[in-house]
Design a protein around this motif. Sequence first.
Motif, PDB file in Angstrom:
ATOM      1  N   ASP A   9      -2.277   1.742  -4.421  1.00 26.02           N
ATOM      2  CA  ASP A   9      -2.208   0.186  -4.376  1.00 26.02           C
ATOM      3  C   ASP A   9      -1.024  -0.250  -3.617  1.00 26.02           C
ATOM      4  OD1 ASP A   9      -4.279  -0.143  -6.074  1.00 26.02           O
ATOM      5  OD2 ASP A   9      -3.157  -0.958  -8.134  1.00 26.02           O
ATOM      6  N   ALA A  10       0.150   0.308  -3.449  1.00 21.23           N
ATOM      7  CA  ALA A  10       1.308  -0.064  -2.777  1.00 21.23           C
ATOM      8  C   ALA A  10       1.076   0.326  -1.491  1.00 21.23           C
ATOM      9  CB  ALA A  10       2.567   0.600  -3.367  1.00 21.23           C
ATOM     10  N   ASP A  47      -4.246  -3.454   5.891  1.00 24.79           N
ATOM     11  CA  ASP A  47      -4.331  -4.771   6.106  1.00 24.79           C
ATOM     12  C   ASP A  47      -5.029  -5.043   7.249  1.00 24.79           C
ATOM     13  OD1 ASP A  47      -4.264  -7.445   5.620  1.00 24.79           O
ATOM     14  OD2 ASP A  47      -2.274  -7.908   6.498  1.00 24.79           O
ATOM     15  N   ALA A  83      -1.693  -1.849   0.206  1.00 31.34           N
ATOM     16  CA  ALA A  83      -1.030  -3.147   0.531  1.00 31.34           C
ATOM     17  C   ALA A  83      -0.175  -3.176   1.609  1.00 31.34           C
ATOM     18  CB  ALA A  83      -0.176  -3.745  -0.662  1.00 31.34           C
ATOM     19  N   LYS A  84       0.400  -1.937   2.007  1.00 34.16           N
ATOM     20  CA  LYS A  84       1.443  -1.990   3.253  1.00 34.16           C
ATOM     21  C   LYS A  84       0.529  -1.581   4.248  1.00 34.16           C
ATOM     22  CE  LYS A  84       5.735   0.405   4.597  1.00 34.16           C
ATOM     23  NZ  LYS A  84       6.536   1.162   4.123  1.00 34.16           N
TER      24      LYS A  84
END
Length: 60
Positions: A26-27, A34, A30-31
Amino acid sequence: MINIMDYVVLASKFSKLIDKWNDKLDAFAAKYMDSPWAGCIVLAVLFLFAYWGIRALSSK
């Protein structure tokens, strides 16, 4: 004799490991995910991996 508690403890540890990997994924998403180009690259890698796997399994 099979002890059911050993399997429960093992399943609990495996569940915690999966949760830890999920948090890391997830991290990462998210980074870096995008951009629509990142999704295209991931899709291309998945297609290549699937092609390689099907080819390897069908050659036997």
